[in-house]
Write a protein that holds these residues in place. Sequence first.
Motif, PDB file in Angstrom:
ATOM      1  N   UNK A   1       0.843  -1.196   0.000  1.00  0.00           N
ATOM      2  CA  UNK A   1       0.000   0.000   0.000  1.00  0.00           C
ATOM      3  C   UNK A   1       0.881   1.250   0.000  1.00  0.00           C
ATOM      4  N   UNK A   2       0.476   2.237  -0.794  1.00  0.00           N
ATOM      5  CA  UNK A   2       1.077   3.567  -0.733  1.00  0.00           C
ATOM      6  C   UNK A   2      -0.042   4.553  -0.423  1.00  0.00           C
ATOM      7  N   UNK A   3       0.144   5.330   0.654  1.00  0.00           N
ATOM      8  CA  UNK A   3      -0.838   6.334   1.067  1.00  0.00           C
ATOM      9  C   UNK A   3      -0.320   7.718   0.676  1.00  0.00           C
ATOM     10  N   UNK A   4      -1.169   8.513   0.031  1.00  0.00           N
ATOM     11  CA  UNK A   4      -0.836   9.910  -0.275  1.00  0.00           C
ATOM     12  C   UNK A   4      -1.979  10.768   0.246  1.00  0.00           C
ATOM     13  N   UNK A   5      -1.722  11.514   1.314  1.00  0.00           N
ATOM     14  CA  UNK A   5      -2.788  12.267   1.959  1.00  0.00           C
ATOM     15  C   UNK A   5      -2.601  13.768   1.911  1.00  0.00           C
ATOM     16  N   UNK A   6      -3.605  14.472   1.370  1.00  0.00           N
ATOM     17  CA  UNK A   6      -3.618  15.947   1.334  1.00  0.00           C
ATOM     18  C   UNK A   6      -2.358  16.514   0.693  1.00  0.00           C
TER      19      UNK A   6
ATOM     20  N   UNK B   1      -3.030   1.928  -4.158  1.00  0.00           N
ATOM     21  CA  UNK B   1      -2.765   3.331  -3.847  1.00  0.00           C
ATOM     22  C   UNK B   1      -3.977   3.893  -3.111  1.00  0.00           C
ATOM     23  N   UNK B   2      -3.745   4.507  -1.948  1.00  0.00           N
ATOM     24  CA  UNK B   2      -4.838   5.102  -1.182  1.00  0.00           C
ATOM     25  C   UNK B   2      -4.644   6.616  -1.132  1.00  0.00           C
TER      26      UNK B   2
END
Length: 472
Positions: free
Chosen positions: A115-120, A147-148
């Motif tokens: 998982x790769x998280x990209x937030x804001x 991708x999240x």
Amino acid sequence: MASKNISKAFYKKISKVYDTLDRMYFSAGGRNPREVIGQMIPEDNAMILDMCCGTFANGLVVARNKPESTVIGLDRSMPMLKKARQKVIDNGLKNAKLICRDATDTRIKKGTFDYVIIGLVLHECNPNLWKGILSEAGRLLKDDGHLIILDWDIQETIKGKLKFSPLYVCENLVTPKYFKEYYYSDKRIFFNDYGFELEQMERCDVTFVASFKKACIGCELEEKSFESEDKYLKETQMVNFKTDSIERLVEKRGWKNLDEFERIGAIYDFVRNEIAFGYNRSDLLNAEEVLWDGYGQCNTKSTVLMALLRAVGIPCRLHGSEVSKDFQRGATSGIVSKLAPERVVHTWVEVLYKDKWIALEGVITDEAYVRGVKKKFPNHRGIFKGYAISVPSLETLDLEWKGEDLFVQNTSVVEDYGVFENPDDFFKEHKQKLSKLKELAYIYYGRIVMNKNVASVRRCSGVRPHCTEVCP
């Protein structure tokens, strides 16, 4: 949250107050998007990257809830990472690691993460950074990785707009040129352009959280050569293209003699303009029944379009969603609008062309109707939502087939259900939520009023829709 659009000095300043976002917007009784991210990671033992992690707000929640997983936080801002490191220490986390690197060049081995998280992050980037960050995310993900994305959501209600307005103003001041382009984009299309296919989207007050899978190279070709021969060309009870009347129609129009591009275009134009925009008695009509009606809306036109495309050997599938009812104002009115559910079941067709799935949602509104709406609002500029049209620009709306995605209502999507092989399967899971009384009111009163409103708009255009004997 580290974009090259903005200086490191800026991040040093906001690192001191960045976490107030959670207290102001994410912890006020609504769904907390940080928690939703954790719910989109079902595995207990996974490799997870919190990319552009800022103060590690996303990674912290995941690391706490999944102690068997390894969570890496990556950011290029040392002040942000200093705050992040203190959180890791305070929470006694043994499964979290922080590194200071650029998100476009992480120097981490390919295919490392589940998982790769990209937030804001992406709302404050320019196109070069969108490409750089998302390309690197795709490289770092395993083939079956996800991708999240967490980011600001488009606000439809007055309450939502008021709540989000301070952030909206700030974001426009910081990154005015590209913020609106990203904010108002259809995220399914946006991320598809960078090699990711939408799996799931959840809305959390002022934000959305979406999960994407990698659109692997060669997958579309494989689908075309194997699956399309089976499930994307099948006849079903609703997509009943082997009936005598539909076979006669296909033969009469000579669609099978055209090349692939012209075949798709001719059928799209037929369903769009010769099956006029209007409201049928039910979403569950089969293709032949819709042709007999001679008009249709999103769901019924999708059924006809799929039937005719499959009749000439063009693979297609259905994309399901729900839309907010607000953009129907004008087509609906008065008591009809008040009785309508807040969310409306909505579908469109995706066609496989040149090894790529292309959306044909534009088939819903016929050209005469679109011209009528444009004539009613000759000076309108920017986002338009009304009269069953929901688009970034009414002025430039062009729904002619050119081999590319065509949308006319998708900017009002509030929940995305993904793709289905046929409408039969979709409507087994998702039906319009109406009581029996409201359903009868719609059939015998509501849709009659709505069809009169639509006809009135169409007359404004001065153009008559095509008339045809579709089922002799």
